[in-house]
Design an enzyme around this catalytic site. Sequence first.
Site, PDB file in Angstrom:
ATOM      1  N   GLY A 104     -78.831  23.231  23.767  1.00  0.00           N
ATOM      2  CA  GLY A 104     -79.596  23.820  22.675  1.00  0.00           C
ATOM      3  C   GLY A 104     -80.214  25.149  23.075  1.00  0.00           C
ATOM      4  O   GLY A 104     -79.881  25.705  24.133  1.00  0.00           O
ATOM      5  N   ASP A 152     -79.378  19.794  15.703  1.00  0.00           N
ATOM      6  CA  ASP A 152     -80.279  20.468  14.759  1.00  0.00           C
ATOM      7  C   ASP A 152     -79.625  21.624  14.004  1.00  0.00           C
ATOM      8  O   ASP A 152     -80.086  22.008  12.946  1.00  0.00           O
ATOM      9  CB  ASP A 152     -81.496  21.037  15.505  1.00  0.00           C
ATOM     10  CG  ASP A 152     -82.226  19.963  16.289  1.00  0.00           C
ATOM     11  OD1 ASP A 152     -82.112  18.795  15.905  1.00  0.00           O
ATOM     12  OD2 ASP A 152     -82.903  20.302  17.274  1.00  0.00           O
ATOM     13  N   GLY A 563     -49.433  14.231   4.235  1.00  0.00           N
ATOM     14  CA  GLY A 563     -49.403  15.683   4.235  1.00  0.00           C
ATOM     15  C   GLY A 563     -48.085  16.230   3.718  1.00  0.00           C
ATOM     16  O   GLY A 563     -47.906  17.430   3.625  1.00  0.00           O
ATOM     17  N   ARG A 644     -44.319   1.067  18.949  1.00  0.00           N
ATOM     18  CA  ARG A 644     -44.764   0.503  17.672  1.00  0.00           C
ATOM     19  C   ARG A 644     -45.066   1.638  16.710  1.00  0.00           C
ATOM     20  O   ARG A 644     -45.517   2.700  17.124  1.00  0.00           O
ATOM     21  CB  ARG A 644     -46.068  -0.288  17.842  1.00  0.00           C
ATOM     22  CG  ARG A 644     -45.943  -1.538  18.640  1.00  0.00           C
ATOM     23  CD  ARG A 644     -45.284  -2.657  17.824  1.00  0.00           C
ATOM     24  NE  ARG A 644     -45.269  -3.905  18.564  1.00  0.00           N
ATOM     25  CZ  ARG A 644     -44.364  -4.223  19.489  1.00  0.00           C
ATOM     26  NH1 ARG A 644     -43.400  -3.386  19.792  1.00  0.00           N
ATOM     27  NH2 ARG A 644     -44.425  -5.386  20.103  1.00  0.00           N
ATOM     28  N   HIS A 650     -52.138   4.989   2.411  1.00  0.00           N
ATOM     29  CA  HIS A 650     -53.119   5.419   1.416  1.00  0.00           C
ATOM     30  C   HIS A 650     -54.562   5.327   1.835  1.00  0.00           C
ATOM     31  O   HIS A 650     -55.434   5.849   1.148  1.00  0.00           O
ATOM     32  CB  HIS A 650     -52.885   4.673   0.105  1.00  0.00           C
ATOM     33  CG  HIS A 650     -51.737   5.262  -0.639  1.00  0.00           C
ATOM     34  ND1 HIS A 650     -50.437   4.973  -0.312  1.00  0.00           N
ATOM     35  CD2 HIS A 650     -51.699   6.173  -1.629  1.00  0.00           C
ATOM     36  CE1 HIS A 650     -49.632   5.667  -1.093  1.00  0.00           C
ATOM     37  NE2 HIS A 650     -50.371   6.407  -1.893  1.00  0.00           N
TER      38      HIS A 650
HETATM   39  P1  ADP Z   1     -82.435  22.111  24.365  1.00  0.00           P
HETATM   40  O1  ADP Z   1     -81.461  22.816  25.222  1.00  0.00           O
HETATM   41  O2  ADP Z   1     -81.814  20.939  23.673  1.00  0.00           O
HETATM   42  O3  ADP Z   1     -83.152  23.045  23.440  1.00  0.00           O
HETATM   43  P2  ADP Z   1     -84.776  21.959  26.119  1.00  0.00           P
HETATM   44  O4  ADP Z   1     -85.547  22.962  25.363  1.00  0.00           O
HETATM   45  O5  ADP Z   1     -85.497  20.747  26.576  1.00  0.00           O
HETATM   46  O6  ADP Z   1     -83.520  21.402  25.315  1.00  0.00           O
HETATM   47  O7  ADP Z   1     -84.150  22.678  27.397  1.00  0.00           O
HETATM   48  C1  ADP Z   1     -83.351  21.958  28.307  1.00  0.00           C
HETATM   49  C2  ADP Z   1     -83.561  22.494  29.703  1.00  0.00           C
HETATM   50  O8  ADP Z   1     -83.228  23.890  29.750  1.00  0.00           O
HETATM   51  C3  ADP Z   1     -84.987  22.431  30.197  1.00  0.00           C
HETATM   52  O9  ADP Z   1     -85.314  21.170  30.702  1.00  0.00           O
HETATM   53  C4  ADP Z   1     -84.961  23.478  31.291  1.00  0.00           C
HETATM   54  O10 ADP Z   1     -84.358  22.976  32.444  1.00  0.00           O
HETATM   55  C5  ADP Z   1     -84.056  24.543  30.706  1.00  0.00           C
HETATM   56  N1  ADP Z   1     -84.883  25.571  30.030  1.00  0.00           N
HETATM   57  C6  ADP Z   1     -85.384  25.558  28.796  1.00  0.00           C
HETATM   58  N2  ADP Z   1     -86.102  26.671  28.541  1.00  0.00           N
HETATM   59  C7  ADP Z   1     -86.078  27.403  29.664  1.00  0.00           C
HETATM   60  C8  ADP Z   1     -86.650  28.653  30.058  1.00  0.00           C
HETATM   61  N3  ADP Z   1     -87.393  29.373  29.229  1.00  0.00           N
HETATM   62  N4  ADP Z   1     -86.406  29.081  31.319  1.00  0.00           N
HETATM   63  C9  ADP Z   1     -85.648  28.356  32.161  1.00  0.00           C
HETATM   64  N5  ADP Z   1     -85.099  27.178  31.841  1.00  0.00           N
HETATM   65  C10 ADP Z   1     -85.294  26.700  30.625  1.00  0.00           C
END
Ligand code: ADP
Length: 741
Positions: A104, A152, A563, A644, A650
Amino acid sequence: MKKIGVLTSGGDALGMDAAVRAVVRAGIAAGAEMYAIYEGYQGMVDGNGMIRRMVWGDVGGILYKGGTVIGTARCDDFRQRHGRLRAAQNLLNHGIDSLVVIGGDGSLTGANLFRQEWGSLLDELVYNDQIPYDVAEAHRTLTVVGLVGSIDNDMWGTDISIGADTALHRITDAVDAISSTAASHQRSFVVEVMGRRCGYLALMSAIATGADWVLIPESPPNLDAWENKMCSVLKNGRENGRRDSIVIVAEGAQDRHGNAISCNYVKQVLEERLQEDARVTILGHVQRGGSPSAFDRNLSTLMGTAAVDAIMSGQVTGEATLIGLKGNKITHASLEECLAKTKEIGEAIKSCDYGRAMELRGRGFQEAFQTVRTLVRAIPHDPAPGQKQRRIAVINSGAPAPGMNTAVRAAVRLGLDKGHKLFGISNGFSGFAEGEIQELNWMSVNGWAYLGGSELGTNRHIPANSDFYKIARNIEEHNIEGLLIIGGWSAYVAALELYQRRDNYPAFNLPIVCFPATIDNDLPGAELSVGADTALNSIVDSVDKIKQSAVASRRVFVVEVMGERCGYLALMGALGTGAERVYLHEEGMRLTDLAKDVESLVDGFKSGKRLGVIIRSEGANDTYTTDFMCTLLEEEGGDYFTARKAVLGHMQQGGNPTPFDRILATRLATNCITYLEEEIGKSEQVSACIGLQNGAFKFTEFHDMARLMDMENRRPKQQWWLTLRPIARMMANGRSHEKLV
Ligand code: ADP
C-alpha cells in the site's frame, strides 16, 4: 546477471501472490536471478534466510491461494535509517539492486525513501567497512518498481489496485445475503466496509448492490442535517414498496465538519427517527479473505510482468516507477508523484476540502458518485422546467449475460430521473415485433441490480421479413424516440438490420445505442462487455475445483469454455488459472501443435508432474474437437496420465453478475441515456455502439461499427487482448516472453 528482489508489505490483499508469481516467472524468463524477501521489510532488515533465491517451481500452485506465500508484515525498524542501512547491506550481500515492492501507500513510501537514500546508505556502509568499495560502486543505484497491493484502492495513479476487486466480491456477496434477510423482515441494515480514508469500496459496493444510502469520506452529505435527508429517502423508499433498507458506511466516513460517522450512530438515527429495527454489520476481515477473483489474478499477472519488463529494459533508472492500470492498459508513472497526490487527497479530506478530494479521485469516481446519488432515490426528481420528455425503449437481445438486469435498472432509473418515459420490450426482437412493450416505473426495476439472467427476457432472434413492418408499427404506436439495445452479437446484427432499412421504414430513423452485454466479449467498439467478467470467474472457480479433484491422480484435463470463435474467455481463463496450454480459433490449431503438446506433457509427467490443464475455446477448431483431443491425449499418455474433458457449458452464462460487471453495466447505462437524450430530436440523428476504449467510454457510429466486425467469425477484426498471449505462454512454461505492449 541482474538480481531482483520481490516483497509484499503492509496490509495483505488478495492477488499479491499472483503478482509474486508473475514477477518471479517473468524475471526468470528474462534471464534474471530472482529473490523473494520474506515478511516484507522485516525480512530485508533481518537478512539471512529471509532473502531466498526463487526458482520456477517455487511459485507454482499459488494463483488461487489467499494470503501471501512470502508473508507480509509491518516493520518499525524500516522506518528508521538504521533499519534501512541493514536492509541495504543485506540486499548487497546477495547482489540485489532492483526491487519490486507490492504494498500500500505506506510500503511504497518506504520504498521511495529507500531508493532516495540508497547512495548515502552505501557510502555509510563503505565507510564502516560493512561492504567493500567495489561492491558499492557496482550497485550505485537502486531500481524500485511499485505495485499497489491494497484492498482500499486509495492510490492516485492507477484506476485499480491489486485486491480491491476481490474485496468487492466479498462485500457484494455479504450485502446480497444481508439484503435477502433484510427483505424478509423489513429491516434496515447498516454495513461498514473497509477502505481507510478512501470511499472506493463503499461507493462501488453501493452501486453493485443497489444499496439505499452510502456515506464516503470524500463527499459527506452537503447538509448539516444530513440525517433528516437520509431518513426521508429511506422512508420514501419504504412507502414506495422497498422491503429493506441498506446503508453502506465507509470506515473513514465523516460529516461536513470532519466528525467521524460511525455505523452505530447511523443505526441510532434510523431507530430513533424511523422507529425501525436496524442492525449493524461490520464486514471486517472477511473482505481480505478467500480466493482472489479472476480480475485480480490477471491484473497481478500483467502488473508483475510489466514490473520486470520495466527493470530489464532499463526503463526505470532515475525515479522509482509505479505500475498502474488505466482502462485495461498497463501504465508507468512516477512513484513519487503518485505518493504526493495520494497524500494530498488524505490531507484534503482531513481539512474538509471535499471539492479537492473529489477532484483528485478523478472523473470515474465523481461520475460513479453522481450515479449512486440518483440510483438511491426513492422516486425520481420532478422534471426540470422546460425539460423535454422523451420516450425511450430498452430491449435485451442475444444470449443472457449476467449484468443485463443491472443495466436495465440503471438505464430506467437514470432516464426516469431526467424526466423521460421508459419502456421495456420483452423477449428480444420477437417480442418487439409482437408488441410486448410496457411502460416501466421506478419500482419496476427494484432489486434488479444483482439479479443474473434477463428479467425482460432475451433471445437470439434477428428480425427478418414481416418483423420489420411490425417493429416499425410498434415504434410508431408507442411513439418511441430512442432505443437502447442491450445484448451480444445477434443484438448488434439486429440493430444494423433496422438501421439499414431506414429508407424503407421511416420509423427506424431514431437514435439507437448498442450496449455490449455478452460473456463472449466479442463486440466491436468495446474492449470489455458486460457479463465476461462473471463468466471468467465461473471458469476460474471451476478450474480451481477441477485441479483439486485431481490431486491424487495423474491426469490431464481438457477444459472447454464458451466464446464461439472468440478466444477471450479461453485466454483470460488460462491466464487466471495457470493452464499449461490454451487453444484459440484466432491462432488456429494444427496437428503438429497437438503432437508437440502431448510430447511435452509426457515429458512433464515422466519427471513428476501430477496434473495438466489445457483450455480450449469451443470454436477453436471444428475437426480437432474436445473429444478428439481427449482421445489423443489418453492414447498418447499411456501409463503416464489419463485424460478427461470438462465442458463448462451454460453455467458460464448464469449466476449473479460480479461487482465488476454490475459497475460496468451501470456506468455504460448512464452514458447511453445521456447519449440518447442528446441525439433525440436532432435533425441528423446518429446511432452508435458504446464501449470502453483506452480507459474511456466511446461511441462508435453504426457505419464504423459494421466495418469493425468480422462477420464470418463473429468477432471484431481487431482484438486488443491477443497481445497478452505471450504472457500466458510465458507464465505457463517460460517460453516466448515478449514485451508487453
Ligand atoms: P501499507 O503499505 O498497507 O499502507 P503500512 O502503512 O503499515 O501499510 O506500511 C507498511 C510498512 O512500510 C511499514 O511497516 C514500514 O515498514 C514501511 N513504511 C511505511 N511508511 C514508511 C515511511 N514513511 N518510511 C519508511 N518506511 C515506511
